[in-house]
Design a protein around this motif. Structure first.
Motif, PDB file in Angstrom:
ATOM      1  N   VAL A  19      54.976 -25.935  -3.570  1.00 52.00           N
ATOM      2  CA  VAL A  19      55.271 -25.091  -2.418  1.00 52.00           C
ATOM      3  C   VAL A  19      56.605 -25.463  -1.785  1.00 52.00           C
ATOM      4  O   VAL A  19      57.479 -24.618  -1.611  1.00 52.00           O
ATOM      5  CB  VAL A  19      54.123 -25.149  -1.373  1.00 52.00           C
ATOM      6  CG1 VAL A  19      54.462 -24.308  -0.151  1.00 52.00           C
ATOM      7  CG2 VAL A  19      52.811 -24.693  -1.994  1.00 52.00           C
ATOM      8  N   CYS A  79      58.227 -22.103  -2.915  1.00 50.58           N
ATOM      9  CA  CYS A  79      57.358 -21.021  -3.377  1.00 50.58           C
ATOM     10  C   CYS A  79      56.110 -20.957  -2.494  1.00 50.58           C
ATOM     11  O   CYS A  79      55.120 -21.638  -2.780  1.00 50.58           O
ATOM     12  CB  CYS A  79      56.984 -21.286  -4.829  1.00 50.58           C
ATOM     13  SG  CYS A  79      56.087 -19.945  -5.595  1.00 50.58           S
ATOM     14  N   PRO A  80      56.160 -20.152  -1.441  1.00 51.78           N
ATOM     15  CA  PRO A  80      54.970 -20.056  -0.579  1.00 51.78           C
ATOM     16  C   PRO A  80      53.867 -19.242  -1.256  1.00 51.78           C
ATOM     17  O   PRO A  80      53.976 -18.039  -1.437  1.00 51.78           O
ATOM     18  CB  PRO A  80      55.500 -19.347   0.668  1.00 51.78           C
ATOM     19  CG  PRO A  80      56.675 -18.572   0.194  1.00 51.78           C
ATOM     20  CD  PRO A  80      57.257 -19.334  -0.968  1.00 51.78           C
ATOM     21  N   TYR A  81      52.845 -19.934  -1.689  1.00 52.66           N
ATOM     22  CA  TYR A  81      51.718 -19.281  -2.339  1.00 52.66           C
ATOM     23  C   TYR A  81      50.462 -20.079  -2.009  1.00 52.66           C
ATOM     24  O   TYR A  81      50.544 -21.227  -1.571  1.00 52.66           O
ATOM     25  CB  TYR A  81      51.941 -19.187  -3.859  1.00 52.66           C
ATOM     26  CG  TYR A  81      51.712 -20.478  -4.596  1.00 52.66           C
ATOM     27  CD1 TYR A  81      50.565 -20.644  -5.370  1.00 52.66           C
ATOM     28  CD2 TYR A  81      52.607 -21.527  -4.511  1.00 52.66           C
ATOM     29  CE1 TYR A  81      50.342 -21.836  -6.038  1.00 52.66           C
ATOM     30  CE2 TYR A  81      52.391 -22.711  -5.174  1.00 52.66           C
ATOM     31  CZ  TYR A  81      51.253 -22.864  -5.934  1.00 52.66           C
ATOM     32  OH  TYR A  81      51.022 -24.036  -6.594  1.00 52.66           O
ATOM     33  N   PRO A  82      49.293 -19.499  -2.207  1.00 57.79           N
ATOM     34  CA  PRO A  82      48.048 -20.205  -1.863  1.00 57.79           C
ATOM     35  C   PRO A  82      47.707 -21.289  -2.881  1.00 57.79           C
ATOM     36  O   PRO A  82      47.086 -21.019  -3.914  1.00 57.79           O
ATOM     37  CB  PRO A  82      46.999 -19.093  -1.832  1.00 57.79           C
ATOM     38  CG  PRO A  82      47.557 -18.013  -2.690  1.00 57.79           C
ATOM     39  CD  PRO A  82      49.061 -18.127  -2.615  1.00 57.79           C
ATOM     40  N   GLU A  83      48.122 -22.506  -2.611  1.00 53.55           N
ATOM     41  CA  GLU A  83      47.843 -23.636  -3.506  1.00 53.55           C
ATOM     42  C   GLU A  83      46.339 -23.871  -3.642  1.00 53.55           C
ATOM     43  O   GLU A  83      45.854 -24.253  -4.690  1.00 53.55           O
ATOM     44  CB  GLU A  83      48.545 -24.893  -2.990  1.00 53.55           C
ATOM     45  CG  GLU A  83      48.204 -26.165  -3.714  1.00 53.55           C
ATOM     46  CD  GLU A  83      48.454 -26.135  -5.218  1.00 53.55           C
ATOM     47  OE1 GLU A  83      47.697 -26.785  -5.947  1.00 53.55           O
ATOM     48  OE2 GLU A  83      49.390 -25.453  -5.672  1.00 53.55           O
ATOM     49  N   ASP A 131      43.175 -22.510  -4.425  1.00 56.78           N
ATOM     50  CA  ASP A 131      42.828 -21.274  -5.123  1.00 56.78           C
ATOM     51  C   ASP A 131      41.371 -21.191  -5.586  1.00 56.78           C
ATOM     52  O   ASP A 131      41.026 -20.346  -6.393  1.00 56.78           O
ATOM     53  CB  ASP A 131      43.758 -21.082  -6.316  1.00 56.78           C
ATOM     54  CG  ASP A 131      43.660 -22.231  -7.319  1.00 56.78           C
ATOM     55  OD1 ASP A 131      42.844 -23.158  -7.114  1.00 56.78           O
ATOM     56  OD2 ASP A 131      44.400 -22.204  -8.311  1.00 56.78           O
ATOM     57  N   ARG A 134      48.333 -27.266 -12.889  1.00 53.92           N
ATOM     58  CA  ARG A 134      48.762 -28.044 -11.726  1.00 53.92           C
ATOM     59  C   ARG A 134      49.278 -29.422 -12.171  1.00 53.92           C
ATOM     60  O   ARG A 134      48.957 -30.449 -11.601  1.00 53.92           O
ATOM     61  CB  ARG A 134      47.647 -28.202 -10.702  1.00 53.92           C
ATOM     62  CG  ARG A 134      47.143 -26.906 -10.080  1.00 53.92           C
ATOM     63  CD  ARG A 134      48.274 -26.121  -9.412  1.00 53.92           C
ATOM     64  NE  ARG A 134      47.812 -25.194  -8.406  1.00 53.92           N
ATOM     65  CZ  ARG A 134      47.560 -23.909  -8.601  1.00 53.92           C
ATOM     66  NH1 ARG A 134      47.737 -23.389  -9.804  1.00 53.92           N
ATOM     67  NH2 ARG A 134      47.150 -23.140  -7.620  1.00 53.92           N
ATOM     68  N   GLN A 138      55.717 -23.096 -16.760  1.00 53.66           N
ATOM     69  CA  GLN A 138      57.005 -22.646 -16.258  1.00 53.66           C
ATOM     70  C   GLN A 138      57.957 -22.621 -17.453  1.00 53.66           C
ATOM     71  O   GLN A 138      57.966 -23.519 -18.289  1.00 53.66           O
ATOM     72  CB  GLN A 138      57.506 -23.569 -15.152  1.00 53.66           C
ATOM     73  CG  GLN A 138      56.671 -23.450 -13.896  1.00 53.66           C
ATOM     74  CD  GLN A 138      57.248 -24.217 -12.727  1.00 53.66           C
ATOM     75  OE1 GLN A 138      58.363 -24.706 -12.772  1.00 53.66           O
ATOM     76  NE2 GLN A 138      56.464 -24.317 -11.666  1.00 53.66           N
ATOM     77  N   ASP A 197      55.719 -15.399 -11.998  1.00 63.88           N
ATOM     78  CA  ASP A 197      54.524 -15.773 -11.252  1.00 63.88           C
ATOM     79  C   ASP A 197      55.012 -16.427  -9.971  1.00 63.88           C
ATOM     80  O   ASP A 197      55.639 -17.487 -10.020  1.00 63.88           O
ATOM     81  CB  ASP A 197      53.652 -16.730 -12.066  1.00 63.88           C
ATOM     82  CG  ASP A 197      52.302 -16.996 -11.422  1.00 63.88           C
ATOM     83  OD1 ASP A 197      51.966 -16.343 -10.414  1.00 63.88           O
ATOM     84  OD2 ASP A 197      51.574 -17.878 -11.935  1.00 63.88           O
ATOM     85  N   ASP A 198      54.783 -15.764  -8.847  1.00 69.57           N
ATOM     86  CA  ASP A 198      55.292 -16.226  -7.552  1.00 69.57           C
ATOM     87  C   ASP A 198      56.808 -16.449  -7.596  1.00 69.57           C
ATOM     88  O   ASP A 198      57.324 -17.400  -7.016  1.00 69.57           O
ATOM     89  CB  ASP A 198      54.567 -17.489  -7.102  1.00 69.57           C
ATOM     90  CG  ASP A 198      53.104 -17.221  -6.793  1.00 69.57           C
ATOM     91  OD1 ASP A 198      52.833 -16.240  -6.060  1.00 69.57           O
ATOM     92  OD2 ASP A 198      52.233 -17.974  -7.275  1.00 69.57           O
TER      93      ASP A 198
END
Length: 147
Positions: free
Chosen positions: A28, A33-37, A39, A76, A114, A135-136
């Protein structure tokens, strides 16, 4: 230096906080990358991690087949910045692959890599199975390990 392997229920509060903090710091903050870690897959996962002097150095989560994908998956993948370049990432992935193929007895492992890490995962036996996609906002590709 001892690797730990724990289910979500076996994680201590301190372990859970440390692994989530490392992931947020990398995925993040560092990668902007603001995303819902968080999940809702951590509860299904087996968490493989290494602490060095009470600091979370590296961690990865292993998901059984049928949870996120039809295949088992590893994701992750995180190594703290100060420990990068030491080979911990590759060592951790080898351990995660070995656990998934031997203990879980899975034949295939799917990852969402990635794009810039394609060679890293290829060296571990993964092959690209999708075109690159965002992706994000980060270029990724699906890759598959087949035992």
């Amino acid at each position: 230096m001892e690797w730990s392997l724990k289910t979500f229920q076996e994680l201590t509060n301190d372990d859970l906080y440390a692994l989530l903090k490392l992931r947020v710091d990398i995925f993040v903050v560092e990668q902007e990358c603001p995303y819902p870690e968080l999940d809702n897959y951590d509860q299904w996962a087996i968490h493989y991690f290494l602490k060095i002097a009470d600091e979370m150095a590296a961690n990865v989560r292993i998901l059984p087949a049928g949870s996120k994908f039809n295949e088992a998956s590893i994701g992750r993948v995180a190594v703290a910045e100060k420990f990068r370049g030491s080979g911990l990432g590759k060592e951790m992935m080898r351990k995660a692959i070995d656990y998934t193929t031997t203990v879980l007895d899975e034949q295939q492992i799917k990852i969402q890599a990635q794009e810039y890490l394609k060679q890293f995962y290829s060296d571990l036996g993964f092959i690209q199975i999708s075109d690159p996609y965002l992706d994000d906002g980060i270029p990724h590709m699906d890759m598959l390990f087949d035992k």
